[in-house]
Design an enzyme around this catalytic site. Structure first.
Site, PDB file in Angstrom:
ATOM      1  N   PHE A 131       0.843  -1.201   0.000  1.00  0.00           N
ATOM      2  CA  PHE A 131       0.000   0.000   0.000  1.00  0.00           C
ATOM      3  C   PHE A 131       0.875   1.247   0.000  1.00  0.00           C
ATOM      4  O   PHE A 131       0.646   2.186  -0.759  1.00  0.00           O
ATOM      5  CB  PHE A 131      -0.945  -0.010   1.200  1.00  0.00           C
ATOM      6  CG  PHE A 131      -1.757   1.252   1.340  1.00  0.00           C
ATOM      7  CD1 PHE A 131      -2.596   1.675   0.318  1.00  0.00           C
ATOM      8  CD2 PHE A 131      -1.680   2.023   2.484  1.00  0.00           C
ATOM      9  CE1 PHE A 131      -3.336   2.844   0.439  1.00  0.00           C
ATOM     10  CE2 PHE A 131      -2.414   3.195   2.618  1.00  0.00           C
ATOM     11  CZ  PHE A 131      -3.251   3.599   1.588  1.00  0.00           C
ATOM     12  N   ASN A 149      -2.738 -10.702  14.831  1.00  0.00           N
ATOM     13  CA  ASN A 149      -2.224 -11.819  14.030  1.00  0.00           C
ATOM     14  C   ASN A 149      -0.736 -12.047  14.261  1.00  0.00           C
ATOM     15  O   ASN A 149      -0.274 -13.190  14.376  1.00  0.00           O
ATOM     16  CB  ASN A 149      -2.500 -11.577  12.545  1.00  0.00           C
ATOM     17  CG  ASN A 149      -3.955 -11.770  12.187  1.00  0.00           C
ATOM     18  OD1 ASN A 149      -4.666 -12.545  12.827  1.00  0.00           O
ATOM     19  ND2 ASN A 149      -4.420 -11.070  11.164  1.00  0.00           N
ATOM     20  N   TYR A 165      -4.879   6.530  13.360  1.00  0.00           N
ATOM     21  CA  TYR A 165      -3.480   6.149  13.550  1.00  0.00           C
ATOM     22  C   TYR A 165      -3.091   6.225  15.020  1.00  0.00           C
ATOM     23  O   TYR A 165      -2.543   5.269  15.579  1.00  0.00           O
ATOM     24  CB  TYR A 165      -2.584   7.054  12.708  1.00  0.00           C
ATOM     25  CG  TYR A 165      -1.118   6.696  12.743  1.00  0.00           C
ATOM     26  CD1 TYR A 165      -0.664   5.508  12.184  1.00  0.00           C
ATOM     27  CD2 TYR A 165      -0.186   7.550  13.330  1.00  0.00           C
ATOM     28  CE1 TYR A 165       0.688   5.173  12.209  1.00  0.00           C
ATOM     29  CE2 TYR A 165       1.161   7.229  13.353  1.00  0.00           C
ATOM     30  CZ  TYR A 165       1.596   6.043  12.796  1.00  0.00           C
ATOM     31  OH  TYR A 165       2.924   5.716  12.828  1.00  0.00           O
TER      32      TYR A 165
END
Length: 412
Positions: A124, A187, A233
């Site tokens: 990205f 994760n 963020y």
């Protein structure tokens, strides 16, 4: 780590310009020129000349612009020299976001140290160009993957850098930014739990928000707007830290947390909206340097090699509390704009001759942009033996040289 050239809530400075007639430039502190980086205690020491071959090569570029508008990619015959480690000493290291600005420099150093490095990136904000000199190397693997989805691999260390870190990038899709910080961190922590790998989270000085404490210590809880445009963020990284220490307490995961302050250097995206890349690109194009706010908001800028030194030391030292990694030299945005402008003008020649001047323009302030930002690095000094070594001037010159090289190659 992510900042626009903005600050203060005062909007009375719209579209004004700044010149030496109404502004006095404060002297920039000087440091010795750095020729070697890293730390021998963890094997990260390397000459700056070796690193230069990776981002400021003097050899024929791998991308050649041809006269007929075509582009030619040349194959690489030899990989950069790296240290040889025995299998017993070689770590298998995962770097999420390893094709990004900071991640790629970290990968360079880990490869130099002789480790086996796996990069996971969804591209990205990262680019294969940042790590192309390692593709095909027996110690390197590049995987296209989004950390929002689980990833299974066997590793001994995890550097978790994956997350857009500049305002235009993380505000482009704020929901995705939050998911990356939350689900991506879950994760990677789950992977660390299963493999018993040491886990390092790259957090940010943004968790302090618009601070009421100056300089900011790691014990400061912050002053953050939870529903503002930067919250995706700021709060995402805050919850990532919460998750990290929850896994440490509940699942005995071996964790490290680095709170990174403003960082600059080669491989910054020219469109990332950060102070340094904005100013350099505008100066190289002869455009006004745009400052959001009155320019008296402050930042502390560190060169990327200093940050990489700190990350590797933190990973390999036995300290689990959050650690600030940043430069304690504080500059107003106006100071920094003049410094970059003067350095670009002094080293740039156009077809019409040397560049003579570039104006500085003041625009409306960005919402929730911090007024002050400066780290207290007492912990880093005490527990890591780390502090920044690069003079801002040396770092700016290398960064300007890199941007110029990208212009010559038609990459920007």
């Amino acid at each position: 780590m992510a900042d626009q050239s903005g600050g203060f809530t005062n909007h009375t400075n719209n579209n004004r310009t700044s010149s030496s007639d109404d502004y006095v430039i404060r002297p920039v502190p000087q440091r010795d020129h750095v020729d070697n980086v890293g730390d021998t205690s963890v094997g990260s020491d390397v000459s700056l000349r070796w690193l230069h071959q990776l981002y400021l090569p003097k050899k024929t570029p791998e991308v050649v612009m041809l006269k007929d508008g075509m582009v030619q990619y040349t194959s690489q015959r030899l990989y950069p020299n790296v240290r040889h480690l025995s299998p017993a000493k070689r770590e298998r290291i995962l770097v999420t976001g390893g094709a990004g600005f900071v991640g790629s420099h970290l990968v360079d150093r880990l490869m130099w140290m002789g480790h086996e490095v796996i990069v996971v990136d969804n591209f990205f904000t990262g680019t294969k160009r940042n790590v192309q000199h390692w593709i095909g190397h027996p110690n390197f693997e590049l995987v296209t993957h989004d950390v929002v989805d689980p990833y299974m691999i066997e590793v001994s260390q995890i550097y978790h850098l994956a997350c857009p870190a500049s305002p235009p990038h993380y505000q482009y899709n704020p929901t995705k930014t939050v998911k990356t910080s939350v689900m991506g961190t879950i994760n990677m922590l789950g992977l660390a739990k299963r493999t018993k790998a040491r886990f390092l989270l790259t957090s940010t000085s943004e968790i302090y928000g618009d601070p009421e404490e100056h300089p900011q210590k790691e014990t400061y809880w912050g002053h953050v707007n939870p529903i503002g445009p930067r919250a995706c963020y700021d709060e995402g990284k805050r919850i990532a830290e919460t998750l990290t220490y929850s896994y440490m307490r509940q699942n005995d995961v071996d964790v490290r947390v680095a709170r990174i302050f403003n960082t600059f250097g080669p491989r910054m995206s020219p469109t990332d909206g950060r102070v340094v890349s904005n100013f350099i690109m505008q100066a190289l194009r002869g455009q006004p340097l745009t400052i959001y706010g009155d320019g008296h908001q402050t930042r502390s800028f560190q060169y990327v090699h200093d940050l990489v030194d700190g990350l590797i030391l933190l990973m390999n030292k036995n300290y689990t509390e959050p650690v600030n990694l940043g430069n304690t030299e504080e500059y107003t945005i106006l100071d920094f704009a003049h410094t970059i402008r003067d350095q670009v003008l002094a080293t740039t020649t156009t077809a019409a001759g040397p560049m003579t001047d570039v104006e500085i323009k003041l625009l409306p302030a960005a919402m929730d942009d911090p007024r002050k930002r400066k780290p207290d690095i007492t912990r880093a000094k005490k527990y890591l033996g780390w502090e920044p070594r690069f003079a801002v001037k040396q770092g700016i010159q290398e960064t300007v040289d890199w941007f110029k090289l990208q212009q010559m190659e038609g990459a920007i």
